[in-house]
Design an enzyme around this catalytic site. Sequence first.
Site, PDB file in Angstrom:
ATOM      1  N   GLU A 178      -4.979 -27.490 -29.012  1.00  0.00           N
ATOM      2  CA  GLU A 178      -5.394 -26.884 -27.989  1.00  0.00           C
ATOM      3  C   GLU A 178      -5.025 -25.410 -27.766  1.00  0.00           C
ATOM      4  OE1 GLU A 178      -3.677 -29.384 -24.630  1.00  0.00           O
ATOM      5  OE2 GLU A 178      -4.576 -30.944 -25.327  1.00  0.00           O
ATOM      6  N   ASN A 223      -6.743 -29.264 -33.218  1.00  0.00           N
ATOM      7  CA  ASN A 223      -7.237 -30.424 -32.568  1.00  0.00           C
ATOM      8  C   ASN A 223      -7.331 -29.935 -31.104  1.00  0.00           C
ATOM      9  OD1 ASN A 223      -7.405 -33.260 -32.082  1.00  0.00           O
ATOM     10  ND2 ASN A 223      -5.499 -33.120 -30.953  1.00  0.00           N
ATOM     11  N   HIS A 263     -11.251 -37.234 -24.656  1.00  0.00           N
ATOM     12  CA  HIS A 263     -10.967 -37.781 -23.356  1.00  0.00           C
ATOM     13  C   HIS A 263     -11.806 -37.638 -22.262  1.00  0.00           C
ATOM     14  CE1 HIS A 263      -6.543 -38.312 -24.566  1.00  0.00           C
ATOM     15  NE2 HIS A 263      -6.553 -37.092 -25.027  1.00  0.00           N
ATOM     16  N   ASP A 295     -10.478 -41.866 -25.124  1.00  0.00           N
ATOM     17  CA  ASP A 295     -10.427 -42.884 -24.134  1.00  0.00           C
ATOM     18  C   ASP A 295     -11.331 -42.261 -22.879  1.00  0.00           C
ATOM     19  OD1 ASP A 295      -9.030 -40.694 -22.814  1.00  0.00           O
ATOM     20  OD2 ASP A 295      -7.090 -41.927 -22.748  1.00  0.00           O
TER      21      ASP A 295
HETATM   22  C1  XIL Z   1       0.064 -37.274 -23.656  1.00  0.00           C
HETATM   23  C2  XIL Z   1       0.690 -38.472 -23.509  1.00  0.00           C
HETATM   24  O1  XIL Z   1      -0.120 -39.584 -23.664  1.00  0.00           O
HETATM   25  C3  XIL Z   1       1.664 -38.647 -22.267  1.00  0.00           C
HETATM   26  O2  XIL Z   1       2.358 -39.801 -22.346  1.00  0.00           O
HETATM   27  C4  XIL Z   1       2.284 -37.189 -21.871  1.00  0.00           C
HETATM   28  O3  XIL Z   1       3.090 -37.545 -20.770  1.00  0.00           O
HETATM   29  C5  XIL Z   1       1.654 -35.957 -22.112  1.00  0.00           C
HETATM   30  O4  XIL Z   1       0.923 -35.885 -23.333  1.00  0.00           O
HETATM   31  N1  XIL Z   1      -4.115 -34.043 -25.367  1.00  0.00           N
HETATM   32  C6  XIL Z   1      -2.815 -34.119 -26.165  1.00  0.00           C
HETATM   33  C7  XIL Z   1      -1.814 -35.337 -26.214  1.00  0.00           C
HETATM   34  O5  XIL Z   1      -3.060 -33.799 -27.392  1.00  0.00           O
HETATM   35  O6  XIL Z   1      -0.551 -35.113 -26.583  1.00  0.00           O
HETATM   36  C8  XIL Z   1      -1.675 -35.715 -24.886  1.00  0.00           C
HETATM   37  O7  XIL Z   1      -0.840 -36.864 -24.795  1.00  0.00           O
HETATM   38  C9  XIL Z   1      -2.824 -36.001 -23.947  1.00  0.00           C
HETATM   39  C10 XIL Z   1      -3.845 -34.760 -24.027  1.00  0.00           C
END
Ligand code: XIL
Length: 425
Positions: A178, A223, A263, A295
């Site tokens: 990110e 990523n 996501h 998801d």
């Molecule tokens: C999220 C986890 O799912 C949570 O449990 C945690 O509290 C915060 O991080 N992008 C990412 C992941 O790269 O590492 C994140 O995971 C979700 C968004």
Amino acid sequence: MPTRREFARTAVAAGLGAGLCSKSDCWLATAAETPQWWLSPGRSLRECARERGLYFGAAVDPDRLDVEGLAAGRSRDGYTTLVNAEAGMVVAENAMKWKALRPTPSTFDFTAADQLMRFAALAGQQVRGHNLCWHQALPDWFRETASGVNARQLLVDHIRTVAGRYRGRIHSWDVVNEAIEPADGRPDALRHSPWLTLLGPEYIEIAFRAAAEADPLARLTYNDYGIEAESPEQNVKRGQVLLLLRRLKVRGVPLHAVGIQGHLLAGGPAFGPGLVNFIREAARMGLEVYITELDVNTRAVPGGAAEQDAAVASLYRSFLSQVLAEPNVPLVLIWGLTSAFSWLNDPGESWGHRPDGSRQRPLPFDDRLEPTPTFQAIEQAIRLAHPPTVTPAAAPEPNDGEDPNLFQPFAVKGSPAPASPNSER
Ligand code: XIL
């Protein structure tokens, strides 16, 4: 105090949340009573993907896994059985992040991460590493301890130690997570992350080079999220991610793949040519594309479980049918396997909250570990996938002798991002 795994098992067996285990509480009690449909050969998503030459897998929390039970061949834990059966590849949802691994500036705690590696070895699963450098999940001590003077050493030492520990055992590392945020307003679109503040844009390159040294076999991945849908913002972000990847390649930085987190938001903009062009542009750079955190968030979908399920399955279908038609997409990981443990149902994650307070159903298994319509959507998309081709390592970019400037934007064919007139190549 029960461990989280014991709690999860008890919670599942007790039917916590939505009356878990409609079939019977008992299918968790003995292996003989475990429903056979997802254990029979050829029916698991893991197996479907393997037949197609792909990897399917999921993010897991090692604390919830009955590693000892699996090792002894007698685990009766439903979640453990599910992860073992359905995932051909696993990634730590949190256990390999800085916050989990770095209790103090001078120490590492690999307990949970090692558990995951052990589980994966027992289950014959590949492992993705997530992640080595991110603006989030930094330990509390980071803010006071990290400075412009020591940040480079801190980052390189961390990567050497973590990626070095698992050298040769990680399929791919999310080296930098990110790093692009066009809304932060910089011409190079880099996010105002602590790493940027401390080290400047070079931090990305430093991280990739350290990872390549520590684990020469891992596929090194950039990523990011918000690069899936057809919206003006996501078009711009896709373009900026491509520009970053291009800059790294031109500078000879070891980079093998780009991760599309995935996501997805039900009710949001659709997926289309922007996504497909992005994947093809990555292929032209010799990069693989991994779907790393799929998801579906249904916070904008009114109705009950059936409406949510329909929206979620339909989004998986439309997203996966497009990305899996591309031969440089060899793997799909979902962010959790069951809604019972999805981050979108975490009370602390406010963007997951549904207005009616009901639980999200973002994954192919529900709170009772029963399959949702999304299971079938994924299965069908995998069956129709283009078999992946092994992407040969890209030849080095022609370089006219000048050191390409990391800060100077330049045009990438097919990129929606504008480039300055004198930067045409
Ligand atoms: C999220 C986890 O799912 C949570 O449990 C945690 O509290 C915060 O991080 N992008 C990412 C992941 O790269 O590492 C994140 O995971 C979700 C968004």
